[in-house]
Design a protein around this motif. Sequence first.
Motif, PDB file in Angstrom:
ATOM      1  N   LYS A 240       0.845  -1.206   0.000  1.00  0.00           N
ATOM      2  CA  LYS A 240       0.000   0.000   0.000  1.00  0.00           C
ATOM      3  C   LYS A 240       0.881   1.256   0.000  1.00  0.00           C
ATOM      4  O   LYS A 240       0.697   2.148  -0.827  1.00  0.00           O
ATOM      5  N   ASP A 241       1.855   1.282   0.890  1.00  0.00           N
ATOM      6  CA  ASP A 241       2.722   2.454   0.992  1.00  0.00           C
ATOM      7  C   ASP A 241       3.623   2.614  -0.212  1.00  0.00           C
ATOM      8  O   ASP A 241       4.151   3.696  -0.469  1.00  0.00           O
ATOM      9  N   ASN A 242       3.851   1.537  -0.925  1.00  0.00           N
ATOM     10  CA  ASN A 242       4.753   1.606  -2.071  1.00  0.00           C
ATOM     11  C   ASN A 242       4.008   1.589  -3.406  1.00  0.00           C
ATOM     12  O   ASN A 242       4.635   1.426  -4.455  1.00  0.00           O
ATOM     13  N   ASP A 243       2.690   1.731  -3.344  1.00  0.00           N
ATOM     14  CA  ASP A 243       1.864   1.767  -4.560  1.00  0.00           C
ATOM     15  C   ASP A 243       2.080   0.565  -5.466  1.00  0.00           C
ATOM     16  O   ASP A 243       2.174   0.704  -6.684  1.00  0.00           O
ATOM     17  N   VAL A 244       2.172  -0.596  -4.871  1.00  0.00           N
ATOM     18  CA  VAL A 244       2.350  -1.813  -5.669  1.00  0.00           C
ATOM     19  C   VAL A 244       1.028  -2.585  -5.673  1.00  0.00           C
ATOM     20  O   VAL A 244       0.544  -2.995  -4.614  1.00  0.00           O
ATOM     21  N   PRO A 245       0.421  -2.775  -6.845  1.00  0.00           N
ATOM     22  CA  PRO A 245      -0.873  -3.457  -6.904  1.00  0.00           C
ATOM     23  C   PRO A 245      -0.785  -4.870  -6.343  1.00  0.00           C
ATOM     24  O   PRO A 245       0.158  -5.610  -6.647  1.00  0.00           O
ATOM     25  N   THR A 246      -1.754  -5.218  -5.533  1.00  0.00           N
ATOM     26  CA  THR A 246      -1.753  -6.510  -4.844  1.00  0.00           C
ATOM     27  C   THR A 246      -3.080  -7.205  -5.117  1.00  0.00           C
ATOM     28  O   THR A 246      -4.139  -6.584  -5.029  1.00  0.00           O
ATOM     29  N   PHE A 247      -2.980  -8.474  -5.473  1.00  0.00           N
ATOM     30  CA  PHE A 247      -4.179  -9.223  -5.878  1.00  0.00           C
ATOM     31  C   PHE A 247      -4.394 -10.412  -4.965  1.00  0.00           C
ATOM     32  O   PHE A 247      -3.454 -11.158  -4.671  1.00  0.00           O
ATOM     33  N   GLY A 248      -5.633 -10.608  -4.552  1.00  0.00           N
ATOM     34  CA  GLY A 248      -5.943 -11.742  -3.692  1.00  0.00           C
ATOM     35  C   GLY A 248      -7.099 -12.553  -4.240  1.00  0.00           C
ATOM     36  O   GLY A 248      -7.369 -12.554  -5.452  1.00  0.00           O
ATOM     37  N   TYR A 249      -7.787 -13.226  -3.319  1.00  0.00           N
ATOM     38  CA  TYR A 249      -8.864 -14.131  -3.700  1.00  0.00           C
ATOM     39  C   TYR A 249      -9.773 -14.267  -2.497  1.00  0.00           C
ATOM     40  O   TYR A 249      -9.276 -14.400  -1.378  1.00  0.00           O
ATOM     41  N   ASP A 250     -11.047 -14.226  -2.680  1.00  0.00           N
ATOM     42  CA  ASP A 250     -12.092 -14.417  -1.647  1.00  0.00           C
ATOM     43  C   ASP A 250     -13.085 -13.267  -1.563  1.00  0.00           C
ATOM     44  O   ASP A 250     -14.218 -13.469  -1.135  1.00  0.00           O
ATOM     45  N   ALA A 251     -12.646 -12.042  -1.889  1.00  0.00           N
ATOM     46  CA  ALA A 251     -13.529 -10.879  -1.765  1.00  0.00           C
ATOM     47  C   ALA A 251     -14.041 -10.699  -0.342  1.00  0.00           C
ATOM     48  O   ALA A 251     -15.214 -10.406  -0.116  1.00  0.00           O
ATOM     49  N   ASN A 252     -13.134 -10.875   0.612  1.00  0.00           N
ATOM     50  CA  ASN A 252     -13.479 -10.539   1.999  1.00  0.00           C
ATOM     51  C   ASN A 252     -13.748  -9.038   2.076  1.00  0.00           C
ATOM     52  O   ASN A 252     -13.178  -8.260   1.294  1.00  0.00           O
ATOM     53  N   ASN A 253     -14.542  -8.625   3.042  1.00  0.00           N
ATOM     54  CA  ASN A 253     -14.910  -7.208   3.148  1.00  0.00           C
ATOM     55  C   ASN A 253     -13.710  -6.263   3.160  1.00  0.00           C
ATOM     56  O   ASN A 253     -13.714  -5.241   2.485  1.00  0.00           O
ATOM     57  N   GLY A 262      -6.039   1.114  -3.545  1.00  0.00           N
ATOM     58  CA  GLY A 262      -4.960   0.610  -4.384  1.00  0.00           C
ATOM     59  C   GLY A 262      -4.778  -0.894  -4.415  1.00  0.00           C
ATOM     60  O   GLY A 262      -3.910  -1.399  -5.144  1.00  0.00           O
ATOM     61  N   TYR A 263      -5.562  -1.628  -3.623  1.00  0.00           N
ATOM     62  CA  TYR A 263      -5.510  -3.106  -3.741  1.00  0.00           C
ATOM     63  C   TYR A 263      -5.964  -3.416  -5.171  1.00  0.00           C
ATOM     64  O   TYR A 263      -6.971  -2.870  -5.642  1.00  0.00           O
ATOM     65  N   GLY A 264      -5.247  -4.288  -5.862  1.00  0.00           N
ATOM     66  CA  GLY A 264      -5.500  -4.453  -7.297  1.00  0.00           C
ATOM     67  C   GLY A 264      -6.814  -5.130  -7.640  1.00  0.00           C
ATOM     68  O   GLY A 264      -7.497  -4.772  -8.600  1.00  0.00           O
ATOM     69  N   GLY A 265      -7.191  -6.138  -6.842  1.00  0.00           N
ATOM     70  CA  GLY A 265      -8.435  -6.841  -7.132  1.00  0.00           C
ATOM     71  C   GLY A 265      -8.467  -8.175  -6.421  1.00  0.00           C
ATOM     72  O   GLY A 265      -7.478  -8.619  -5.820  1.00  0.00           O
ATOM     73  N   THR A 266      -9.611  -8.816  -6.478  1.00  0.00           N
ATOM     74  CA  THR A 266      -9.796 -10.101  -5.809  1.00  0.00           C
ATOM     75  C   THR A 266     -10.822 -10.902  -6.606  1.00  0.00           C
ATOM     76  O   THR A 266     -11.330 -10.422  -7.618  1.00  0.00           O
ATOM     77  N   ILE A 267     -11.072 -12.111  -6.157  1.00  0.00           N
ATOM     78  CA  ILE A 267     -12.073 -12.943  -6.827  1.00  0.00           C
ATOM     79  C   ILE A 267     -13.125 -13.329  -5.788  1.00  0.00           C
ATOM     80  O   ILE A 267     -12.778 -13.807  -4.703  1.00  0.00           O
ATOM     81  N   SER A 268     -14.369 -13.145  -6.145  1.00  0.00           N
ATOM     82  CA  SER A 268     -15.426 -13.650  -5.265  1.00  0.00           C
ATOM     83  C   SER A 268     -15.652 -15.109  -5.622  1.00  0.00           C
ATOM     84  O   SER A 268     -15.903 -15.435  -6.786  1.00  0.00           O
ATOM     85  N   GLN A 269     -15.547 -15.995  -4.642  1.00  0.00           N
ATOM     86  CA  GLN A 269     -15.830 -17.411  -4.918  1.00  0.00           C
ATOM     87  C   GLN A 269     -17.306 -17.695  -4.616  1.00  0.00           C
ATOM     88  O   GLN A 269     -17.690 -18.828  -4.417  1.00  0.00           O
ATOM     89  N   HIS A 270     -18.105 -16.644  -4.606  1.00  0.00           N
ATOM     90  CA  HIS A 270     -19.540 -16.745  -4.363  1.00  0.00           C
ATOM     91  C   HIS A 270     -19.804 -17.540  -3.083  1.00  0.00           C
ATOM     92  O   HIS A 270     -20.559 -18.524  -3.072  1.00  0.00           O
ATOM     93  N   ALA A 271     -19.187 -17.061  -2.011  1.00  0.00           N
ATOM     94  CA  ALA A 271     -19.383 -17.731  -0.725  1.00  0.00           C
ATOM     95  C   ALA A 271     -20.849 -17.678  -0.302  1.00  0.00           C
ATOM     96  O   ALA A 271     -21.331 -18.553   0.421  1.00  0.00           O
TER      97      ALA A 271
END
Length: 434
Positions: A240-253, A262-271
Amino acid sequence: MKKRIVVLTMAVLFGLSAVACGSEGGSSSGGTDTSTESSSSGSSDSGTVANKDKPLVWFNRQPSNSSTGELDMAALSFNEDTYYVGFDANQGAELQGTMVKDYIEANIDTIDRNGDGVIGYVLAIGDIGHNDSIARTRGVRKALGTGVEKDGSIDSEPIGTNTDGSASAVQDGSIEVNGKTYTVRELASQEMKNSAGATWDAATAGNAIGTWSSSFGDQIDVVVSNNDGMGMSMFNAWSKDNDVPTFGYDANNDAVAAIAEGYGGTISQHADVQAYLTLRVLRNALDGVDVDTGIGTADEAGNVLSDDVYVYNEEERSYYALNVAVTAENYQDFTDSTKVYEPVSNQLDESSHPTKKVWLDIYNASDNFLSSTYQPLLQNYDDLMNLDIDYIGGDGQTESNITNRLGNPGQYDAFAINMVKTDNAASYTALLNQ
Ligand code: BGC
């Protein structure tokens, strides 16, 4: 979707004979005889149905061989009311890889922070023996061209550090944008397992990005993670502090909210769909109705899922929710991951769906996804389905920590199991077979 007509017919026949004899059960599915139900007692058939015949659902960790990924069909077909509920790991993995690749292409002018012509990324791996984690690692490597074939599929091994591009489990990939070719390199990857053995460990990922960034931080242009728990830990610790896009998975709140920062994106696994299915397959078995009720076929309350949100694989006895990419473009639609899915949010009537008692465990009470998204969803659905659930939280490390708390299966009408290790289904079924 094929209907299990034979099973349904048997359940109906058994139900009729039970009513005719005035007995209290007789069907493994239970629930067809409502005459002795007391809606507040929470349980009726548990005394007459053998534990081995009670409905059982595996969820989130599919019974399978953790080395080969082969499904454990003995566990998946433990009895006629046994299912697995998860999500389509390959479809989700492909989405995640494509999301990262699309981002790089759209931001090609600014992404290469040190201008060395190499787009470098680091990868946090959840659990090297978990099919979902393996699929996500493969999906990212495939989309970015860094994957290497091994035994017919992309190698999913962690590589440690690879700043010089010499690792053998990955290769340098390339991306072409506007006629120009860029090299893509997996600079480092590691299984995020803590010293006590817990996998998908967010704190370990936060430490890893600290180590990586202090030795080759200027080469890291993208951070990718097998889940949001680890992704957010890395985002908060460094990217976050270094402006580096970060990608995850789960679409937690917290991850969805971080997209604005600046978080790059995530995937909703339709929990929201998975949590519903987890309880719905139990409810249907307890009611002695076709398993498709309230799933592909509308129930009397109007609950029904459309086939763009899940698939059922009858051979694998598995329901898989479908995934959706969550990025800066659409994240506003995903800000509450604990909200029930509207098409299946109708209350079931207590007189025809009497309260039943369910034993359910979460393998790791401190797993971000399971504790902040999945369990709250289950708790929202359990009331709608008149299920009285005992939630058992594990330590994420040892199966016995959980199985010790399944000492009295006779008290329950059905079971929902989330294993520590996907090989360990027999530790649970042994208790039901006793
Ligand atoms: C989730 C992870 C979670 C794991 C637990 C995965 O499907 O994406 O966040 O840690 O399940 O088994």
